[in-house]
Design an enzyme around this catalytic site. Structure first.
Site, PDB file in Angstrom:
ATOM      1  N   LYS A 191     100.118  57.488  51.734  1.00  0.00           N
ATOM      2  CA  LYS A 191     101.143  57.892  50.765  1.00  0.00           C
ATOM      3  C   LYS A 191     101.628  56.660  50.011  1.00  0.00           C
ATOM      4  O   LYS A 191     102.386  55.837  50.527  1.00  0.00           O
ATOM      5  CB  LYS A 191     102.343  58.573  51.429  1.00  0.00           C
ATOM      6  CG  LYS A 191     103.167  59.291  50.366  1.00  0.00           C
ATOM      7  CD  LYS A 191     104.646  59.362  50.595  1.00  0.00           C
ATOM      8  CE  LYS A 191     105.487  58.223  50.193  1.00  0.00           C
ATOM      9  NZ  LYS A 191     105.601  57.939  48.756  1.00  0.00           N
ATOM     10  N   GLU A 267     106.488  47.297  58.797  1.00  0.00           N
ATOM     11  CA  GLU A 267     106.550  45.995  58.108  1.00  0.00           C
ATOM     12  C   GLU A 267     107.663  46.136  57.091  1.00  0.00           C
ATOM     13  O   GLU A 267     107.511  46.845  56.096  1.00  0.00           O
ATOM     14  CB  GLU A 267     105.221  45.687  57.402  1.00  0.00           C
ATOM     15  CG  GLU A 267     104.017  45.637  58.302  1.00  0.00           C
ATOM     16  CD  GLU A 267     104.015  44.438  59.224  1.00  0.00           C
ATOM     17  OE1 GLU A 267     104.725  43.455  58.949  1.00  0.00           O
ATOM     18  OE2 GLU A 267     103.319  44.488  60.245  1.00  0.00           O
ATOM     19  N   CYS A 302     108.042  40.495  49.900  1.00  0.00           N
ATOM     20  CA  CYS A 302     108.806  40.599  51.154  1.00  0.00           C
ATOM     21  C   CYS A 302     109.103  39.213  51.717  1.00  0.00           C
ATOM     22  O   CYS A 302     110.139  38.998  52.332  1.00  0.00           O
ATOM     23  CB  CYS A 302     108.053  41.442  52.166  1.00  0.00           C
ATOM     24  SG  CYS A 302     106.355  40.886  52.422  1.00  0.00           S
TER      25      CYS A 302
END
Ligand code: NAD
Length: 497
Positions: A191, A267, A302
């Site tokens: 997804k 994560e 990130c």
């Protein structure tokens, strides 16, 4: 490096045929409800495509197909060497279609075309081939049993894996999951983020072209609260792997507990410290690296080095060097191969970033670079790379993940204080240390609560080393052989001799 010019890329963008449907059991298909949503380019605000808006009914179809394909053994029981060669072919098809995939990625989420072409697509292909290459070289174990027993310790694919991924490196984050998930024999439902679905949809067909059987890789575009939630709550999804925000990561743990206790691997976000000691071996390199650490990918990384911790004795000398280096990172049209800072992913993200800049002002930090929206006339969502000096670690801009090009500069006076500030965050994804003193480098690296620590560089790493976070940056690891743990169950078989 591309030899194509901006005009070439713009022409290709006009000619591009974009697929927006879901991919289930080897075929593109509308959502069951026929609902769609608009995919808007942050480059210039234009409509790129309408995308199938999947929900629980589509999740049910995809899971049923994935389960049937898994149980059939057509992929799950295929010899590892055959899965290996298929994964390598899949990676090869990503490389063959590199320009098309790079263009989709840039139009969809606004990153510079040079990055899409040089970082995202090769990184994604490498994740597929590296995992594939490994799969026929990993052996199971024989346990140290008593003489009259034979104990086999074997790894088996978990079954049906749902992979929910974010928009900042859409293709690469997907392939960090797909590489080990597919190589180990699972069936996967991917997804993508509703903000960046295009490359995921495209590669589904490439997987089948490579020889991965229909039903092994399914792609469901749609919103998190609809199809994402449906997958996370589904009773027949065995494992959920996720990259995204800490807020949604926590929600997924709840969904797992409320449903079938599916394994959940996360994560999540980061607020990474980049610590520059006075004895850094090369301050110019540290300054350039600090600028890149917040400006690359528009700061939507990130592991962005969003907290720059500088030893007070060099701050007056070092900060102007960082400000100067940041001038080399200038927002521009992402289809221009010379551009190194593109558009933020959408208006919502741009407004979030601008609101953090407001918060920096309100909390009394001192703006020393950037601070504004730019290139408004393009219709795109661009923000200047920004630096705040005089930040205290308690301020909102130092505590919360901004996910944009906003750097907080924090001064410190000792090794102990640097470590204390660095670890004073809910996150623990990455950190960097700049010093010529090898003992200090190791001692600081050991004390940092982070999944990756870089010494005298920022953001090193490839498929050979695990990647993931401590604390609220997540659990489990992507990349390296450690990633295979997420996608396999360990079985002990006892044979009486
Ligand atoms: P997000 O958490 O908003 O969304 C991530 C994905 O989760 C999307 O596909 C979204 O549709 C889906 N989702 C949202 N709500 C959901 C729900 N209720 N149920 C199921 N799925 C749902 O994150 P984002 O804004 O797309 O990405 C940015 C975040 O990703 C940042 O926090 C960044 O640090 C993190 N990130 C982490 C890593 C890493 O490896 N640690 C890598 C890249 C990005």
């Amino acid at each position: 490096m591309t030899t194509l010019t901006r005009a070439d890329w713009e022409q290709r963008a006009r000619d591009l045929k974009i697929e927006g449907r879901a991919y289930i059991n080897g075929e593109y298909t509308a959502s069951v409800s026929n609902d769609t949503f608009e995919c808007i380019s942050p480059v210039d605000g234009r409509l790129l495509a309408t995308i199938a808006s999947c929900d629980a009914a589509d999740a049910q179809r995809a899971v049923d197909n994935a389960r049937a394909t898994f149980d059939s053994g057509v992929w799950s029981r295929l010899a590892p060497a055959k899965r290996k060669s298929t994964m390598i072919r899949f990676a090869g098809l990503l490389k063959k279609h590199a320009e098309e995939l790079a263009l989709l990625e840039t139009l969809d989420m606004g990153k510079p075309i040079s990055d899409s072409l040089d970082v995202d697509v090769p990184g994604a292909a490498q994740a597929l081939s590296w995992s594939g290459e490994a799969i026929d070289k990993i052996y199971d174990e024989v346990a140290a049993t008593p003489h009259d027993q034979l104990g086999l310790v074997t790894r088996e694919p978990v079954g049906v894996v749902a992979a929910i991924v974010p928009w900042n490196f859409p293709l690469m984050m997907a392939c960090w999951k797909l590489g080990p998930a597919l190589s180990t024999g699972n069936s996967v439902i991917l997804k993508p983020s509703e903000k960046s679905p295009l490359t995921a949809i495209r590669i589904a067909a490439l997987a089948v072209e490579a020889g991965i059987p229909a039903g092994v890789l399914n792609v469901l575009p749609g919103y998190g609260h609809t199809v994402g939630k449906a997958l996370a709550l589904h009773m027949d999804v065995d494992t959920l792997v996720f990259t995204g925000s800490t807020k949604i990561a926590k929600q997924l743990l709840v969904y797992s507990g409320e449903s079938n206790m599916k394994r959940v691997w996360l994560e999540a976000g980061g607020k990474s410290p980049n610590i520059v000691f006075a004895d850094a071996p090369d301050l110019q390199a540290a300054a350039e690296s600090a600028a890149g650490a917040i400006a690359f990918n528009q700061g939507e990384v990130c592991t962005a080095g969003s907290r720059l911790l500088v030893e007070r004795s060099i701050k007056d000398k070092f900060l102007p060097m960082v400000i100067e280096a940041l001038k080399g990172w200038k927002p521009g049209n992402p289809l221009d191969p010379a551009t190194n800072v593109g558009a933020l992913v959408d208006t919502q993200q741009m407004n979030t970033v601008l609101s953090y800049i407001e918060a920096g002002h309100a909390d009394g930090a001192k703006l020393v670079a950037g601070g504004k929206r730019t290139l408004q006339e393009t219709g795109g969502t661009y923000v200047e790379p920004t630096i705040f000096d005089g930040v205290s670690n308690a301020m909102k801009i130092a505590q919360e993940e901004i996910f944009g090009p906003v750097l907080s500069v924090i001064a410190f006076d000792s090794v102990e204080e640097a470590i204390q500030i660095a670890n004073d965050t809910p996150y623990g994804l990455a950190a960097a240390v700049w010093t010529a003193n090898i003992s200090k480098a190791h001692q600081t690296a050991k004390a940092l609560r982070a999944g990756s620590v870089w010494i005298n560089q920022y953001d090193g790493g490839d498929m050979t080393a695990p990647f993931g976070g401590f604390k609220q940056s997540g659990n489990g690891r992507d990349k390296s052989l450690h990633a295979f743990d997420k996608y396999t169950e360990l079985k002990a078989t006892w044979i009486k001799l």
